[in-house]
Write a protein that holds these residues in place. Sequence first.
Motif, mmCIF file in Angstrom:
data_model
loop_
_atom_site.group_PDB
_atom_site.id
_atom_site.type_symbol
_atom_site.label_atom_id
_atom_site.label_comp_id
_atom_site.label_asym_id
_atom_site.label_seq_id
_atom_site.Cartn_x
_atom_site.Cartn_y
_atom_site.Cartn_z
ATOM 1 N N LYS A 90 12.101 4.435 2.061
ATOM 2 C CA LYS A 90 10.718 3.963 2.185
ATOM 3 C C LYS A 90 10.236 4.257 3.606
ATOM 4 O O LYS A 90 10.772 3.723 4.574
ATOM 5 C CB LYS A 90 10.624 2.468 1.911
ATOM 6 C CG LYS A 90 9.198 1.938 2.011
ATOM 7 C CD LYS A 90 9.131 0.449 1.786
ATOM 8 C CE LYS A 90 9.299 0.095 0.323
ATOM 9 N NZ LYS A 90 9.043 -1.356 0.063
ATOM 10 N N ASP A 93 5.242 3.894 2.531
ATOM 11 C CA ASP A 93 4.972 3.066 1.345
ATOM 12 C C ASP A 93 3.554 3.240 0.816
ATOM 13 O O ASP A 93 3.083 2.396 0.071
ATOM 14 C CB ASP A 93 5.245 1.584 1.642
ATOM 15 C CG ASP A 93 5.605 0.795 0.389
ATOM 16 O OD1 ASP A 93 6.015 1.426 -0.604
ATOM 17 O OD2 ASP A 93 5.468 -0.438 0.401
ATOM 18 N N CYS A 112 6.811 5.621 -4.262
ATOM 19 C CA CYS A 112 6.093 4.450 -3.740
ATOM 20 C C CYS A 112 4.710 4.326 -4.371
ATOM 21 O O CYS A 112 4.078 3.280 -4.265
ATOM 22 C CB CYS A 112 5.972 4.507 -2.226
ATOM 23 S SG CYS A 112 4.852 5.785 -1.606
#
Length: 220
Positions: A90, A93, A112
């Motif tokens: 991540k 995001d 994401c």
Amino acid sequence: MDGSHKNYCPRQIRGFSPAGAALNASYIKCQTSAGDPATPARSPAMTDTTRSRSSVTMTVNGTEQQLDIDNRVTLLDALREHLKLTGTKKGCDHGQCGACTVMVNGRRVNSCLSLAVMHQGDEVTTVEGLGSPEDLHPMQAAFIEHDGYQCGYCTPGQICSAKSVLEEIRAGIPSHVTRDLANVVMNDDELRERMSGNICRCGAYANILAAMKQVAEETA
Ligand code: FES
Ligand code: FES
């Protein structure tokens, strides 16, 4: 966030005053009676917690997985937090860095930006599913050979994208820099353009390109 604050009225916090402090009123519980026009009634759908979760079944790296998850969970968080496949990273995001790239039904996606509940029945492949330390995927091996990384944070996404890019070119899928739509060729411009959604803060771009070109030649 701790939900314990939900019953306190922000208007009263904004209205904090010394006099109010004397009464210790800054955290007075908000009135929630039906007669308070500032308290909108919640619809049954919003309070029905059974509707906020779903069961979804997907195949991840060849293994069928059934998840009972909040509808708002992204595919990225489902992989990392629920299935403990932390190879997928991540970064931003919100679809700007490519660190979370995985393959869904053979096509790369930013995990994401995709809700897990949208992937009922889908085949998901993460970097863990490409190869293992004992049996690397050719793209993984080429990244190592060409030093296609420094810190490595973007690397799982880069590798998943790089693999997909070669497949996209071979499938004749054009990009913004394709000159002849009837003849999509493998060249540096195509590779750079198609990898432009994968950001590398360490700046390993030249080495990533070299790794991709090597795999493209080896698998031509
Ligand atoms: Fe998904 Fe950055 S974490 S694009
Ligand atoms: Fe560090 Fe790409 S290797 S961000």
